[in-house]
Write an enzyme that holds these catalytic residues in place. Structure first.
Site, PDB file in Angstrom:
ATOM      1  N   ASP A 270       0.824  -1.208   0.000  1.00 33.18           N
ATOM      2  CA  ASP A 270       0.000   0.000   0.000  1.00 33.18           C
ATOM      3  C   ASP A 270       0.860   1.260   0.000  1.00 33.18           C
ATOM      4  O   ASP A 270       0.423   2.320  -0.427  1.00 33.18           O
ATOM      5  CB  ASP A 270      -0.880   0.046   1.256  1.00 33.18           C
ATOM      6  N   VAL A 271       2.053   1.114   0.546  1.00 30.33           N
ATOM      7  CA  VAL A 271       2.934   2.286   0.699  1.00 30.33           C
ATOM      8  C   VAL A 271       4.292   2.003   0.065  1.00 30.33           C
ATOM      9  O   VAL A 271       4.872   0.932   0.267  1.00 30.33           O
ATOM     10  CB  VAL A 271       3.150   2.627   2.199  1.00 30.33           C
TER      11      VAL A 271
END
Lengths: 304, 304
Positions: A21-22
């Site tokens: 996600d990051v």
């Protein structure tokens, strides 16, 4: 385990992107070399954001403040928000103001470095000297040698020497830093990268610029940039990230990849546009091995 | 074996002086600190000469040529002859001209250092650039970064980078040195002392000034000053000395005392007026242990 190669492999890239996600993204050597942005980088970052990924720029370059970094990213058409930038100058300023908490009267910082460090210390209300002060831009004189030896030229309030990349280092400035260290100042470094990628070549990085200080004092600085986990803890605290769903992207094993591995992130991606090549992690005593690698960050665009 | 302490011991000093015909004497930290000559030094050297001893000044300080050193010795009333001075700049110039013998068209030396190196290279007819050239006394610009990266700013005739103590080192000069090394120039150093004794204090020595170059290039220079035996061989050749009847006198274990021990001289005398104290050789892993020590060289005057 050998890293997975992503370039020209649509299935591998899709699976890679699904895992995270990051993305913590190094800048020099990944996005650009000096002022030359690599092909397809703005589009790649835009693609990641369009897929709902958070892109955080984590740089050891201390010459620019977060604000100046944002300007550079915009100028190069790389989409970014001010809060998505995390530099070693900022990390160092936060460490000094919130963790070191120096006593009044011993809380000044002597800077071997550029404007970026000054701006970030200002933002944290930490007093400082040295840095870009034009009074240091000159040859050392015999009066300086005397005044440093007897201490009359030294500010008694200095409790920290903070070193980073400095394009204006000279004998006078380094001799000041040395004498503050000898009088007990703490020795901190924004980062200790030995080289700086620029114009498809390598120049002197922060670690090389502060090498005279390390050599003459016999002291090693506490590093506050990658791969220091002080920086990872600060990044995690600020972005509330899930380490398992976070990937570090970089071009250097000893800073970027080690930073991600030591931080127990879900993965690390080594791109070959900067300092280290494949041979660096293929050898037996590699300092860190990435979980993925690609010729360039733009190779992720195959997933568009 | 523990060193013999000479201070305040007339019998020990007499016996010490009987053992040797030649004294190789370090300068900084033995005779003086900066421009401050230690008490009784001129008289001590005069006493040794009056007893028929040869006194040779063997210094790693490359900022002065032999001629300039003679001037300094005279100014401080220390008796000396021009041929009794042997410096690391001279040693390096001789090594380059007579041993390296670089081919025409690849025989220029890029200097990170001061006038002393330039004068000694001139005396050996070795062409050189860098050094005290005022064109290097400025900030690095983007045009410099470009010109170094593409090589257009580099002189194709440079075959050696010679580094010594440089009070005017800066990013521009060191970046030039780095790029010559990357293009295959040999890396030589007049000496690698990390510190420089001055005004009863320590400043940056040659080893610290060239540390950025070592750090960024990943290369270590071939040292031509103490403790390199290239220098001992040159001293022996010039003075035709009997090593058994020769004593090295100095203040640093890792340069002076090691120089004498490695050179299998008859003895070494450590004086406590400079960098190292007794603790340096009392510890188990001492780099070298002297055969004699004294608080100051002037303590030999008890034999007058």
């Amino acid at each position: 385990m050998a890293p997975t190669y992503l370039s020209n492999d649509r299935a591998a890239v899709d699976s890679f992107l699904d895992k995270f996600d990051v993305f913590l993204i190094d800048c020099d050597g990944v996005l650009w070399s000096g002022d030359h942005v690599y092909d397809g980088i703005p589009e790649t970052i835009a693609m990641l954001r369009a897929k709902g990924k958070r892109t955080v720029f984590v740089t050891n370059n201390s010459t620019k403040s977060r604000e100046e970094y944002l300007k550079k990213l915009s100028k190069l058409n790389i989409p970014a928000d001010a809060e998505d930038i995390f530099g070693s100058a900022y990390s160092s300023a936060v460490y000094i103001s919130r963790i070191l908490k120096l006593p009044q009267g011993k809380n000044k910082v002597f800077i071997l470095g550029e404007k970026g460090i000054e701006s970030e210390l200002d933002a944290e209300n930490v007093p400082h000297i040295g840095g870009t002060d034009p009074n240091f831009k000159r040859d050392i004189t015999d009066a300086d040698f005397k005044g440093l030896a007897d201490g009359s030229l030294l500010d008694p309030e200095v409790g920290v020497v903070l070193a980073g990349l400095d394009y204006h280092f000279n004998y006078l400035k380094v001799a000041h830093g040395l004498h503050y260290l000898k009088r007990g100042a703490k020795f901190l470094a924004t980062n200790t990268d030995s080289t700086l990628p620029m114009h498809h070549d390598f120049f002197l990085g922060a670690g090389s610029v502060m090498a005279p200080l390390v050599n003459a004092s016999g002291q090693k600085p506490l590093e506050l940039g990658k791969p220091s986990q002080a920086m990872m803890d600060a990044v995690e605290g600020k972005f509330q990230l899930n380490r398992q769903r976070t990937c570090m992207i970089g071009d250097r094993l000893n800073t970027d990849i080690k930073f991600g591995v030591d931080g127990k992130l879900g993965g690390t991606l080594h791109v070959l546009t900067g300092v280290d090549n494949k041979a660096a992690w293929e050898k037996e005593d590699a300092i860190a091995v990435p979980s993925f690698y690609a010729d360039t960050l733009s190779d992720l665009r195959i997933a568009e």
